[in-house]
Motif scaffolding. Structure first.
Motif, mmCIF file in Angstrom:
data_model
loop_
_atom_site.group_PDB
_atom_site.id
_atom_site.type_symbol
_atom_site.label_atom_id
_atom_site.label_comp_id
_atom_site.label_asym_id
_atom_site.label_seq_id
_atom_site.Cartn_x
_atom_site.Cartn_y
_atom_site.Cartn_z
ATOM 1 N N GLY A 113 9.771 -9.267 -10.633
ATOM 2 C CA GLY A 113 8.541 -10.022 -10.646
ATOM 3 C C GLY A 113 7.434 -9.304 -11.384
ATOM 4 N N LEU A 114 6.226 -9.869 -11.293
ATOM 5 C CA LEU A 114 5.037 -9.324 -11.931
ATOM 6 C C LEU A 114 4.091 -8.783 -10.861
ATOM 7 N N SER A 115 3.248 -7.842 -11.273
ATOM 8 C CA SER A 115 2.359 -7.185 -10.314
ATOM 9 C C SER A 115 1.010 -6.883 -10.953
ATOM 10 N N MET A 116 0.074 -6.563 -10.085
ATOM 11 C CA MET A 116 -1.202 -5.965 -10.500
ATOM 12 C C MET A 116 -1.429 -4.766 -9.614
ATOM 13 N N GLN A 117 -1.622 -3.592 -10.213
ATOM 14 C CA GLN A 117 -1.737 -2.349 -9.449
ATOM 15 C C GLN A 117 -3.154 -1.801 -9.535
ATOM 16 N N PHE A 118 -3.658 -1.346 -8.381
ATOM 17 C CA PHE A 118 -4.983 -0.747 -8.280
ATOM 18 C C PHE A 118 -4.831 0.638 -7.646
ATOM 19 N N ASP A 119 -5.254 1.673 -8.345
ATOM 20 C CA ASP A 119 -5.128 3.046 -7.855
ATOM 21 C C ASP A 119 -6.505 3.644 -7.577
ATOM 22 N N ILE A 120 -6.594 4.318 -6.442
ATOM 23 C CA ILE A 120 -7.809 5.053 -6.083
ATOM 24 C C ILE A 120 -7.421 6.508 -5.835
ATOM 25 N N LEU A 121 -8.020 7.407 -6.601
ATOM 26 C CA LEU A 121 -7.716 8.832 -6.485
ATOM 27 C C LEU A 121 -8.896 9.538 -5.833
ATOM 28 N N ASN A 122 -8.649 10.174 -4.688
ATOM 29 C CA ASN A 122 -9.652 11.002 -3.999
ATOM 30 C C ASN A 122 -9.223 12.461 -4.102
ATOM 31 N N TYR A 149 0.862 -1.188 0.000
ATOM 32 C CA TYR A 149 0.000 0.000 0.000
ATOM 33 C C TYR A 149 0.896 1.235 0.000
ATOM 34 N N SER A 150 0.645 2.125 -0.956
ATOM 35 C CA SER A 150 1.429 3.357 -1.068
ATOM 36 C C SER A 150 0.472 4.556 -1.059
ATOM 37 N N LEU A 151 0.933 5.635 -0.467
ATOM 38 C CA LEU A 151 0.125 6.841 -0.362
ATOM 39 C C LEU A 151 0.896 8.023 -0.922
ATOM 40 N N ALA A 152 0.231 8.803 -1.758
ATOM 41 C CA ALA A 152 0.832 10.024 -2.313
ATOM 42 C C ALA A 152 -0.196 11.156 -2.206
ATOM 43 N N ALA A 153 0.300 12.376 -2.195
ATOM 44 C CA ALA A 153 -0.563 13.553 -2.120
ATOM 45 C C ALA A 153 -0.162 14.532 -3.209
ATOM 46 N N ASN A 154 -0.987 15.552 -3.361
ATOM 47 C CA ASN A 154 -0.745 16.546 -4.406
ATOM 48 C C ASN A 154 0.440 17.435 -4.076
ATOM 49 N N ASP A 155 1.100 17.878 -5.095
ATOM 50 C CA ASP A 155 2.082 18.942 -4.934
ATOM 51 C C ASP A 155 1.333 20.198 -4.506
ATOM 52 N N LYS A 156 1.986 21.067 -3.773
ATOM 53 C CA LYS A 156 1.298 22.232 -3.199
ATOM 54 C C LYS A 156 0.741 23.166 -4.267
ATOM 55 N N GLU A 157 1.197 23.090 -5.480
ATOM 56 C CA GLU A 157 0.721 23.971 -6.539
ATOM 57 C C GLU A 157 -0.545 23.440 -7.212
ATOM 58 N N TYR A 158 -1.012 22.256 -6.810
ATOM 59 C CA TYR A 158 -2.162 21.648 -7.458
ATOM 60 C C TYR A 158 -3.281 21.422 -6.444
ATOM 61 N N GLU A 159 -4.480 21.158 -6.970
ATOM 62 C CA GLU A 159 -5.630 20.924 -6.113
ATOM 63 C C GLU A 159 -5.393 19.711 -5.221
ATOM 64 N N SER A 160 -6.024 19.748 -4.055
ATOM 65 C CA SER A 160 -5.802 18.717 -3.046
ATOM 66 C C SER A 160 -6.322 17.357 -3.514
ATOM 67 N N PHE A 161 -5.480 16.319 -3.354
ATOM 68 C CA PHE A 161 -5.920 14.946 -3.632
ATOM 69 C C PHE A 161 -5.033 13.971 -2.867
ATOM 70 N N LEU A 162 -5.537 12.772 -2.719
ATOM 71 C CA LEU A 162 -4.776 11.664 -2.170
ATOM 72 C C LEU A 162 -4.826 10.503 -3.167
ATOM 73 N N LEU A 163 -3.686 9.893 -3.397
ATOM 74 C CA LEU A 163 -3.603 8.737 -4.289
ATOM 75 C C LEU A 163 -3.275 7.508 -3.447
ATOM 76 N N HIS A 164 -4.207 6.555 -3.426
ATOM 77 C CA HIS A 164 -4.003 5.288 -2.732
ATOM 78 C C HIS A 164 -3.656 4.236 -3.788
ATOM 79 N N SER A 165 -2.517 3.617 -3.651
ATOM 80 C CA SER A 165 -2.055 2.648 -4.648
ATOM 81 C C SER A 165 -1.822 1.295 -3.982
ATOM 82 N N LEU A 166 -2.539 0.281 -4.437
ATOM 83 C CA LEU A 166 -2.378 -1.096 -3.946
ATOM 84 C C LEU A 166 -1.752 -1.944 -5.038
ATOM 85 N N ARG A 167 -0.804 -2.814 -4.622
ATOM 86 C CA ARG A 167 -0.167 -3.706 -5.597
ATOM 87 C C ARG A 167 -0.101 -5.119 -5.034
#
Length: 356
Positions: A273-282, A233-251
């Motif tokens: 190896g191989l992966s399957m990635q699922f991203d949810i953007l709020n 599980y990985s979490l990312a957020a917006n750069d301060k110059e862009y609108e607020s968002f959170l990116l939740h990434s599951l692999r």
């Protein structure tokens, strides 16, 4: 002529002393031994099992794999150039011509029910056969016969000649499971992700499985293969110059890793190896309210790790990896972090971890 020498103790002792003296004269370097092509006697020439085997190369491989102290350097002599010596005189002539000090030569015979093999050690300095090595086994056990023969040869050099204390490799560990716990930082990239987002953190865990450890040796370095399944599980957020968002990434990851044990406590790991990635953007949009988007894509990754053994069951390490997710615009993630690795063998409850 060579066999007659074997019954004279004085010559045998002199041969042992000669090998030992020459070894010390070479500043304790590896003793260089050449292996000539073996004379092959197959019960059905061209159609027997030996038609599919190369006893010379198989014997050299086993000598190399079993010599974990590395005091013996074994070299193959090409058959086209030197042929297969059949007698003491041919072995002596070959050593004089090629400038070889120690030569292993002999024959292997395929019978109806058994293998028979005889290897002789010729020493040029004393012009004699210093030792005979015999091997015999059933026709279904070609590899076992050569393996036992290689151990007899190494026992001679390590035991009787005294190159070093000879300790056969311990039995490999089997069915080892481990639970990795990765903590670190990730940086999403590719397309616009590298510009609009900032990685916050990442956690990953799962189960890894090692069927046999070690699986093979490269020189005196033992290697093993690991596979299994992990979920991150990985979490990312917006750069301060862009609108607020959170990116939740599951692999979901299916790794295949090769681990080399540098010493009793340290190891390095390479693989992918191989992966399957699922991203949810709020996203909280300034004029349009909240927005949620879901996307999925297959992926792949490569990684390199360093591990340090803390005790029988725990290892600590550092990890660096590069991940790819094959969306319409390729996404690439850079990972770095630390982790712990808990090892256990559920099928062997009496064994506490791995005895490294």
């Amino acid at each position: 002529m060579g066999n007659a020498v074997m019954h004279r103790p004085f010559h045998r002792v002199r041969g042992l002393c000669c090998i030992a003296i020459l070894l010390f004269a070479g500043n304790l370097g590896a003793l260089e031994i050449h292996v000539a092509p073996l004379v092959v006697d197959s019960r059905e020439a061209g159609t027997g099992l030996l038609a599919e085997k190369n006893p010379q190369k198989d014997l050299v491989r086993l000598l190399h794999d079993s010599d974990h102290q590395g005091a013996v350097s074994v070299t193959i002599l090409p058959e086209r150039k030197y042929g297969s010596p059949r007698s003491f005189l041919e072995a002596a002539e070959l050593c004089e011509t090629a400038g070889i000090d120690y030569l292993l030569y002999g024959y292997i015979k395929e019978g109806e029910y058994s293998w028979d093999c005889e290897i002789k050690l010729y020493v040029r300095e004393t012009n004699e056969v210093a030792q005979l090595f015999f091997g015999r086994d059933g026709t279904d056990h070609y590899d076992r016969m050569l393996d036992e023969l290689s151990k007899k040869i190494l026992d001679y050099f390590y035991g009787e000649v005294g190159l070093a204390p000879y300790a056969p490799a311990p039995e490999p560990d089997r069915k080892i499971f481990s639970i990795p716990i990765h903590l670190g930082y990730w940086s999403p990239g590719g397309g616009e992700w590298g510009e609009v987002s900032i990685g916050i953190g990442r956690i990953e865990s799962g189960v890894l499985f090692v069927p046999v450890s070690p699986l093979w040796y490269h020189g005196d370095v033992p290697w093993e293969l690991e596979t299994g399944i992990t979920l991150s599980y990985s979490l990312a957020a917006n750069d301060k110059e862009y609108e607020s968002f959170l990116l939740h990434s599951l692999r979901i990851n299916l790794p295949l890793l090769a681990a080399a044990e540098l010493n009793a406590d340290q190891s390095i790991v390479l693989g992918g190896g191989l992966s399957m990635q699922f991203d949810i953007l709020n996203q909280d949009r300034q004029y349009y309210g909240s927005y949620t988007a879901f996307s999925a894509a297959p992926g792949a990754f490569v990684e390199a790790d360093y591990r340090y053994r803390l005790n029988d069951t725990w290892k600590l390490g550092f990890r660096a990896a590069l991940e790819f997710a094959f969306f319409a615009d390729l996404q690439s993630n850079v990972l770095a972090g630390v982790y712990g690795l808990y090892e256990f063998a559920p099928l062997e409850p009496s064994k506490k971890g791995r005895n490294k």
